[in-house]
Design an enzyme around this catalytic site. Structure first.
Site: not given
Ligand code: FAD
Length: 560
Positions: A276, A274, A269, A272, A45-46, A278, A42
């Protein structure tokens, strides 16, 4: 009835953390386990780029929650540095590697949520292993320690993250070169809307190399595709991300044509058990219903919540995505929603483009500044197809209003009747959004005829004359090649002299030209208004070609 199922969530950031917290709010009895490969959950990242410049000075401010705080508040079992290496769908088990000990263990699930995100793309060039990416806290820590030792950096990629990295590395005191393969920055925008960002970067001392890529990285340098060698103690790759569908694909789950995990409108997905969410999943585009990838935080959070709802037995649909996004580059912001003109052209869709350059708030209230806004409209039914805005102030709220209007199915002419908050420090009685509605109504009803900057050349070939109706002072400061000047207030007196030709009329932004066009048409002289006027034209590729030609002519004249 108490629900005692075990829900396992892979990925503990945007989508995963949202799903976990929502599930707990919906059920006290479920066992909820979050597995996260990195050392943090948590996190923001942004916000990562802003720590590079110390705009967000305290690294701890990026850590929104910890495993302990999530355990305390939501009774979540959060396991950082635990990586899932395989999904056994028949047994409903996972193989998890505890990265601290290197030991694998098996974990059962009744329901599984995949939120593994998207991986930054690294180009296959010699020395690529020397480049850094920015995805998580560990990446940030690496980059911060390199920044401390560096004087120069090359940022590869002029998208959202590349622009933010360039801005913040410059603010950190580095010499920054931004290299972008395309001929404009920020591909979601059209070129004339992206130009002010390029100017803003250059104004702040960032070197911008458009139409180039990095071919090789060596210690202290990056070599461009044309052989130029640029100082680069540090190279940052920001050329895009790829959905992380590896675990899902290995488990036999279907990936869609974009490479994202295929899900239904409840984020389930084809299995049923699972779900997904983001960046890893494929979305549905709001305009054409096709599969698309939109790696944005808002969507990941929404999807995480909806997956939790579905697991808890209260299914609600996730709506299609429209790609609303914004970025700040020094003193300017740029935002977009829906499709841009390039995409509409590529898809062969009919559209009408409206450019305006309004003040962000009442001109007479101190600090007013103009910004540019572009609306794309379906000429058949007035549907809003997309919008872009760029400027110092007022960009975010206008794009958010248009994004909301699109979601609500309002047409461009419905913008006329949006009753928006107004007092002089905030807007205008006739807000830029209302103005877009007025222009759309005039254009759609045929009351006024306009042409886009890209039509100028053809119209001139067809015998149309370019007529600049700004003042003489404005005209001499810069005009579109081949234009005649007849200031608006003199047009009535000059009508007879103007007869015999058709006119493409322009002024600074389109307002005076609208009046002139109506006047000329009323007197039987055929005229069209150049959409967005001089202010739009000077940001177009056509203007750059014209200024290059003028420069070459000048050089030719002085050297001959
Ligand atoms: P993430 O938040 O990336 O989380 C995925 C997590 O899964 C990671 O921490 C990874 O370690 C973990 N993981 C992956 N595979 C495994 C595994 N096999 N086992 C255990 N853990 C695993 N979006 C905006 O809308 N506005 C912004 O200003 C913006 N700025 C950004 C700036 C940066 C530098 C970055 C990197 C991204 C930005 N984004 C922004 C995009 C936004 O952060 C993502 O769209 C969002 O975080 C996606 O959420 P998520 O849960 O899909 O993936």
């Amino acid at each position: 009835m108490t629900d005692t199922k075990t829900v396992v969530i892979i990925g503990g950031v945007a989508g995963g953390a949202s799903a976990a917290a929502r599930l707990r709010r919906l059920s006290e009895s479920m066992e909820i386990i979050v597995l996260e490969r990195s050392g943090y959950v948590s996190f923001a990242n942004c916000g990562l780029p802003y720590h590079l410049s110390a705009t967000i000075a305290d690294r701890g401010d990026l850590l929104l929650q910890t495993p302990e705080s999530l355990r305390e508040r939501f009774r979540l079992d959060v396991r950082v540095r635990n990586e899932v290496t395989a999904i056994n769908r028949n047994e409903r088990t996972l193989v998890v590697r505890d990265l601290a000990t290197g030991v694998d263990y098996e974990l059962h699930y009744d329901a599984l949520v995949l939120s593994p995100g998207a991986a930054p793309i690294v180009p296959p060039i010699p020395g690529a292993e020397r480049g850094l990416v920015l995805r998580d806290i560990e990446d940030l820590d690496r980059m911060v320690s390199e920044v401390r030792k560096a004087q120069s950096v090359v940022v590869v990629g002029g998208g959202f993250i590349g622009l933010e990295a360039a801005e913040n590395l410059k603010e950190a005191g580095l010499d920054v070169t931004l290299v972008e393969l395309g001929d404009q920055l920020l591909a979601p925008l059209d070129p004339e809307m992206a130009k002010p960002l390029e100017r803003e970067l250059r104004r702040h001392g960032v070197a911008v190399e458009l139409g180039h890529s990095v071919a090789e990285i060596e210690v202290g340098t990056a070599t461009l595709d044309d052989g130029r060698v640029i100082a680069a103690d540090l190279v940052v790759f920001a050329i895009g991300v790829r959905p992380d569908g590896r675990l899902a694909a290995d488990a036999g789950l279907r990936l869609g044509p974009t490479g994202g995990i295929a899900v239904d409108d409840e984020q389930r997905t084809e299995d049923p058990a699972i779900w997904a969410v983001g960046d890893a999943v494929e979305k549905i585009d709001m305009l054409d219903g096709n599969a698309t990838l939109t790696p944005l935080a808002n969507i990941a959070n929404r999807q995480g919540r909806r997956a939790a709802d579905s697991i808890a037995g209260i299914p609600r649909k996730v709506l299609a995505s429209q790609g609303t996004a914004i970025v700040k580059v020094f003193g300017k912001s740029a935002a977009a929603t829906g499709w841009n003109e390039k995409r509409l052209l590529a898809a062969g869709r009919d559209f009408l483009a409206i450019h305006t350059h309004p003040n962000d708030h009442a001109a007479y209230y101190p600090g007013a500044q103009t910004f540019a806004i572009k609306l794309l409209v379906d000429p058949a039914d007035g549907a809003i197809l997309g919008a872009q805005a760029v400027g110092a102030e007022g960009v975010d709220k206008r794009i958010d209003v248009i994004a909301t209007a699109m979601r609500a199915g309002l047409t461009a002419t419905d913008l006329i009747d949006l009753e928006l908050a107004y007092a002089p420090p905030f807007g205008s009685a006739k807000d830029p959004i209302n103005q877009l509605g007025y222009i759309a109504e005039n254009r759609l009803s045929g009351l006024s005829d306009s042409a886009d900057w890209s039509e100028i050349e053809q119209l001139q070939k067809d015998g149309w004359k370019l007529l600049d109706v700004r003042t003489q002072e404005e005209f001499v400061e810069g005009s579109i090649p081949g234009a005649l000047n007849a200031p608006l207030d003199e047009i009535r007196a000059e009508i007879e002299d103007l007869r015999g030709y058709d006119y493409l009329v322009y002024c600074a932004v389109g307002q005076r030209a609208h009046v002139a066009t109506q006047l000329l048409n009323a007197h039987g002289v055929k005229a069209k208004n150049l959409d967005g006027g001089w202010t739009t034209w000077r940001n177009t590729p056509a203007a750059q070609t014209a200024s290059r030609a003028a420069r070459d002519a000048l050089v030719g004249a002085t050297s001959s």
